[in-house]
Design a protein around this motif. Structure first.
Motif, mmCIF file in Angstrom:
data_model
loop_
_atom_site.group_PDB
_atom_site.id
_atom_site.type_symbol
_atom_site.label_atom_id
_atom_site.label_comp_id
_atom_site.label_asym_id
_atom_site.label_seq_id
_atom_site.Cartn_x
_atom_site.Cartn_y
_atom_site.Cartn_z
ATOM 1 N N SER A 1 -8.087 39.040 29.527
ATOM 2 C CA SER A 1 -7.027 38.202 30.490
ATOM 3 C C SER A 1 -6.763 38.411 31.742
ATOM 4 O O SER A 1 -6.608 37.665 32.536
ATOM 5 N N LYS B 1 -9.234 39.979 33.614
ATOM 6 C CA LYS B 1 -10.550 39.521 34.468
ATOM 7 C C LYS B 1 -10.315 38.247 35.288
ATOM 8 O O LYS B 1 -10.852 38.079 36.203
ATOM 9 N N GLN B 2 -9.605 37.176 34.713
ATOM 10 C CA GLN B 2 -9.283 35.955 35.565
ATOM 11 C C GLN B 2 -8.388 36.140 36.432
ATOM 12 O O GLN B 2 -8.304 35.063 37.637
ATOM 13 N N LYS B 3 -7.611 37.244 36.766
ATOM 14 C CA LYS B 3 -6.770 37.296 37.947
ATOM 15 C C LYS B 3 -7.520 37.433 39.347
ATOM 16 O O LYS B 3 -8.489 37.901 39.323
#
Length: 40
Positions: free
Chosen positions: A9, A11-13
């Motif tokens: 989760s 990695k999407q930041k």
């Protein structure tokens, strides 16, 4: 830096980079250092 069981989760930041060093997986985020984490 927190140790987490799942870094998927993060990695999407925005600004996140996934790096493998010394057998560990790190998520490095210079834009928002709150999301710096380590796995393993």
């Amino acid at each position: 830096m927190k140790a987490r069981s799942s870094v998927r989760s993060l990695k999407q930041k925005p600004g996140s980079i996934v790096v493998r060093r010394r057998g560990h997986t790190f998520v490095i985020n210079k834009r928002d250092p709150r999301w710096n984490t380590r796995q393993g």
